[in-house]
Design an enzyme around this catalytic site. Sequence first.
Site, PDB file in Angstrom:
ATOM      1  N   ARG A 148      35.429  23.471 -13.507  1.00  0.00           N
ATOM      2  CA  ARG A 148      34.607  23.060 -12.370  1.00  0.00           C
ATOM      3  C   ARG A 148      33.308  23.856 -12.261  1.00  0.00           C
ATOM      4  O   ARG A 148      32.413  23.471 -11.506  1.00  0.00           O
ATOM      5  CB  ARG A 148      35.414  23.171 -11.074  1.00  0.00           C
ATOM      6  CG  ARG A 148      36.404  22.022 -10.897  1.00  0.00           C
ATOM      7  CD  ARG A 148      36.920  21.984  -9.470  1.00  0.00           C
ATOM      8  NE  ARG A 148      37.926  23.005  -9.240  1.00  0.00           N
ATOM      9  CZ  ARG A 148      38.317  23.412  -8.035  1.00  0.00           C
ATOM     10  NH1 ARG A 148      37.742  22.912  -6.955  1.00  0.00           N
ATOM     11  NH2 ARG A 148      39.253  24.327  -7.904  1.00  0.00           N
ATOM     12  N   TYR A 163      43.298  38.599  -9.680  1.00  0.00           N
ATOM     13  CA  TYR A 163      42.648  37.421 -10.262  1.00  0.00           C
ATOM     14  C   TYR A 163      41.180  37.723 -10.542  1.00  0.00           C
ATOM     15  O   TYR A 163      40.477  38.270  -9.685  1.00  0.00           O
ATOM     16  CB  TYR A 163      42.798  36.215  -9.330  1.00  0.00           C
ATOM     17  CG  TYR A 163      44.234  35.753  -9.241  1.00  0.00           C
ATOM     18  CD1 TYR A 163      44.696  34.703 -10.021  1.00  0.00           C
ATOM     19  CD2 TYR A 163      45.149  36.423  -8.428  1.00  0.00           C
ATOM     20  CE1 TYR A 163      46.031  34.309  -9.982  1.00  0.00           C
ATOM     21  CE2 TYR A 163      46.477  36.037  -8.377  1.00  0.00           C
ATOM     22  CZ  TYR A 163      46.908  34.981  -9.165  1.00  0.00           C
ATOM     23  OH  TYR A 163      48.230  34.600  -9.124  1.00  0.00           O
ATOM     24  N   GLY A 198      49.856  27.011  -0.924  1.00  0.00           N
ATOM     25  CA  GLY A 198      51.270  27.287  -0.775  1.00  0.00           C
ATOM     26  C   GLY A 198      51.523  28.076   0.500  1.00  0.00           C
ATOM     27  O   GLY A 198      50.719  28.939   0.875  1.00  0.00           O
ATOM     28  N   ARG A 229      11.022  47.468 -12.005  1.00  0.00           N
ATOM     29  CA  ARG A 229      12.008  47.108 -13.018  1.00  0.00           C
ATOM     30  C   ARG A 229      12.822  48.334 -13.418  1.00  0.00           C
ATOM     31  O   ARG A 229      12.525  49.455 -13.007  1.00  0.00           O
ATOM     32  CB  ARG A 229      11.295  46.496 -14.222  1.00  0.00           C
ATOM     33  CG  ARG A 229      10.653  45.141 -13.917  1.00  0.00           C
ATOM     34  CD  ARG A 229       9.785  44.660 -15.072  1.00  0.00           C
ATOM     35  NE  ARG A 229      10.549  44.562 -16.315  1.00  0.00           N
ATOM     36  CZ  ARG A 229       9.969  44.446 -17.522  1.00  0.00           C
ATOM     37  NH1 ARG A 229       8.652  44.425 -17.626  1.00  0.00           N
ATOM     38  NH2 ARG A 229      10.724  44.359 -18.596  1.00  0.00           N
ATOM     39  N   ARG A 231     -16.010  51.799 -23.160  1.00  0.00           N
ATOM     40  CA  ARG A 231     -16.451  50.413 -23.030  1.00  0.00           C
ATOM     41  C   ARG A 231     -17.770  50.245 -23.777  1.00  0.00           C
ATOM     42  O   ARG A 231     -18.492  51.211 -24.023  1.00  0.00           O
ATOM     43  CB  ARG A 231     -16.615  50.028 -21.556  1.00  0.00           C
ATOM     44  CG  ARG A 231     -17.591  50.890 -20.789  1.00  0.00           C
ATOM     45  CD  ARG A 231     -17.573  50.574 -19.306  1.00  0.00           C
ATOM     46  NE  ARG A 231     -18.509  51.394 -18.555  1.00  0.00           N
ATOM     47  CZ  ARG A 231     -18.244  52.035 -17.424  1.00  0.00           C
ATOM     48  NH1 ARG A 231     -17.027  51.974 -16.918  1.00  0.00           N
ATOM     49  NH2 ARG A 231     -19.159  52.737 -16.797  1.00  0.00           N
TER      50      ARG A 231
END
Length: 456
Positions: free
Chosen positions: A20, A108, A146, A322, A429
């Site tokens: 599912r 589980y 149940g 990050r 530059r």
Amino acid sequence: MNDLARNRAAIILAAGKGTRMKSDLPKVMHKVAGRPMVDWSIDLARRVGCSRIVVIAHPSQHILIEHVTAILGADCIAYQDPPMGTGHAVRCAEEALEGFEGDLVVLYGDSPLVPAEAIEDLFDSLKGGAAIGVLGFEAEEPGLYGRLITSGSGDLEAIVEAREANPEQLAVRLCNSGVMAGGAKTMFRLLQNVTNENAKGEYYLTDLVALARGEKLTCKAVRCDEEDLIGCDSKADLAEAEAIFQARCRKTMMAEGVTLIAPDTVWFSHDTVLEADVIVEPNVVFGPGVHVHSGAVIRAFSHLEGAKVGPGSSVGPYARLRPGADLSKDVFIGNFVEVKNTHLGEGAKASHLSYLGDGQIGAHVNIGAGTIFCNYDGFLKYQTKIGDGAFIGSNSSLVAPVEIGDGAIVGSGSVVTKDVSSDALAVGRSRQTEYQNWAAKFRERKAAEKASKKKG
């Protein structure tokens, strides 16, 4: 407090295909609060003191097997092939637990929110004389769960499936979660008598209650909140579990002194740590591995993962930290700044539109808008180091590996490829060239071209 006189073990059932989920990823590897569901169960087993943990997997679940092996080791995996029910799954762990003496709990891998306190209560029922303890919950809508049928004294008499229950039993709201505990030897002995004579042809763990009662052994039902026992079989279930976790985490954070201006818009991971007097503005996401110290402000629309934020620091709005981002005291990270694997010293600032990756930035450094750490050459990553008090002008590219000395200044628009000495000015530059009246002539020419095209 755990009873250390009696060993504990856990079996985690994780072999289900999870059809599912509509996913190639094993069901229990889907995440809640940034953590695979199976990891929640492993952590639960550890928190209640289980010295042995066995995860039941199917041989085809390669991603799950590699993941669990990295955490627990290959000898902590048992295989169920083919799946033949929960009772069969538990029996598949018997060899892995050979020689174990103590209490055993069956968990589980798709139930991420079970609290440790509930499992402690389950083990306590065994200390009180129960051979089998079953975790149950009062369901708002019992439906097909149940039913746990108890006696007047509170003993668990039977587990009755909804399809087989009479009207009186269907009226019972105490339902079976599937989580069960008992003495390991008792459980494995009783499992030898479980049959698959049922509609599905499977071996059910729930049959242990009837078998134990048949031997005049005591069984107990232990109650837990329904929300705690949510099982995630679908993407909708995942979203529901996530919502439960987030709601609880927000309440806990605020109770511990964190200010959440718009709580419902802030999202946490399972291990998020925010100290008292942290302020979090709306629409912030905390991925795994974040620690924010007292007095820090996380402003709106920021995303943090694997990051440390020092006291008094400010992050955002629209910032991204990050993994490896490490901010000292009073650091300022402004809008649209991304930091990855970089330490910033006390009082350092990067206010606008910058990428700071793989670096060491000293105290009271100013990083101008548009600065980029060029840390990757297509093959390897390299470090950028900036000394205390340095000033990096706007729109600068620092090509790693490179080191900027204490107090140095990098002129705006520079591409820096060599180390800069302390207190030096570095300008990298091209020389500016000016052509008089060029722009006016350009506009005149282009306007004429445009006009001629319109006439045509």
